[in-house]
Design a protein around this motif. Structure first.
Motif, short mmCIF file in Angstrom:
data_model
loop_
_atom_site.label_atom_id
_atom_site.label_comp_id
_atom_site.label_asym_id
_atom_site.label_seq_id
_atom_site.Cartn_x
_atom_site.Cartn_y
_atom_site.Cartn_z
N CYS A 30 0.85 -1.28 0.14
CA CYS A 30 0.01 0.03 0.18
C CYS A 30 1.00 1.25 -0.04
CB CYS A 30 -0.84 -0.01 1.15
SG CYS A 30 -1.69 1.52 1.40
N VAL A 44 -6.20 -2.99 -3.31
CA VAL A 44 -7.00 -2.36 -4.17
C VAL A 44 -6.14 -1.76 -4.78
CG1 VAL A 44 -8.69 -0.38 -4.17
CG2 VAL A 44 -8.86 -1.87 -2.63
N ASP A 46 -6.24 1.53 -7.24
CA ASP A 46 -7.06 2.77 -6.98
C ASP A 46 -6.74 3.53 -8.15
OD1 ASP A 46 -8.80 4.89 -5.72
OD2 ASP A 46 -6.70 5.95 -5.67
N LEU A 67 -3.24 0.43 -3.08
CA LEU A 67 -3.66 0.73 -1.69
C LEU A 67 -4.52 -0.41 -0.89
CD1 LEU A 67 -5.76 3.90 -2.59
CD2 LEU A 67 -3.58 3.80 -1.88
N HIS A 71 -6.98 2.56 3.41
CA HIS A 71 -6.76 3.95 2.66
C HIS A 71 -7.60 4.05 1.66
CE1 HIS A 71 -2.60 4.24 4.78
NE2 HIS A 71 -3.01 5.38 4.37
N HIS A 72 -7.92 3.09 0.92
CA HIS A 72 -8.87 3.38 -0.09
C HIS A 72 -10.25 3.85 0.35
CE1 HIS A 72 -12.08 2.30 -3.26
NE2 HIS A 72 -11.30 2.67 -3.95
N ASP A 73 -10.79 3.41 1.03
CA ASP A 73 -12.19 3.41 1.91
C ASP A 73 -12.33 4.95 2.80
OD1 ASP A 73 -12.88 1.22 0.37
OD2 ASP A 73 -12.99 -0.05 2.07
N LYS A 76 -8.74 7.89 0.69
CA LYS A 76 -8.84 8.53 -0.59
C LYS A 76 -10.42 8.80 -0.73
CE LYS A 76 -8.06 9.20 -4.80
NZ LYS A 76 -8.27 8.43 -5.90
#
Length: 120
Positions: A30, A44, A46, A67, A71-73, A76
Motif C-alpha cells: 500500500c 485495491v 485505485d 492501496l 486507505h482506499h475506503d 482516498k
C-alpha cells in the motif's frame, strides 16, 4: 435520481481483474501505508483521478496506485471529497502526497490493547 451502474457495468470486468492482479503483483504494498512508515499489502488498485466512466482515464495505468482497503475506503474518499470541492489539487490524490500523509496520520485508528482500551 438514476441508479448507479453495478461494478461490472462500470468497467470492472474480467479484463480489469487481470490488469489489477498484474498491477498488484508489481506493486504489492500500500502506497499510503508506506508513506506513513507502515507496511501493509495492497488489496485495491485505485484510480488516482476519479474516472467517472471515462474509459481513457479508467485504463491509464500511470494513474493507478496500490492501496489497502483502509486507505482506499477512508483516506482516498475524504481526499476525493476535498478535490470535488476544489480544496486540493489532483496531485494531492496520490496517497504519498503531503495532504494524504497528513490525513492518514489524523484518521488512523488507534491501536487497541489486550484489555480492550486504546493504547496511548
Amino acid at each position: 435520481m438514476p441508479l448507479r451502474l453495478n461494478y461490472r457495468q462500470r468497467g470492472y470486468d474480467t479484463h480489469w481483474d487481470k490488469a489489477a492482479a498484474a498491477f498488484k503483483a508489481e506493486h504489492p504494498l500500500c502506497l499510503g501505508c508506506q508513506a506513513i512508515g507502515q507496511v501493509k499489502v495492497a488489496t485495491v488498485v485505485d484510480h488516482v483521478e476519479p474516472h467517472r466512466g471515462d474509459m481513457v482515464k479508467f485504463w491509464s495505468s500511470a494513474m493507478f496506485q496500490p492501496l489497502c482497503a483502509w486507505h482506499h475506503d477512508v483516506v482516498k474518499q475524504a481526499l476525493e471529497q476535498q478535490y470535488e470541492r476544489g480544496a486540493i489539487a489532483l496531485s494531492d490524490l496520490w496517497l504519498n502526497s503531503p495532504a494524504a500523509i497528513k490525513l492518514s496520520r489524523k484518521s488512523q485508528p488507534k491501536p487497541i490493547g489486550l484489555d480492550g482500551w486504546p493504547v496511548a
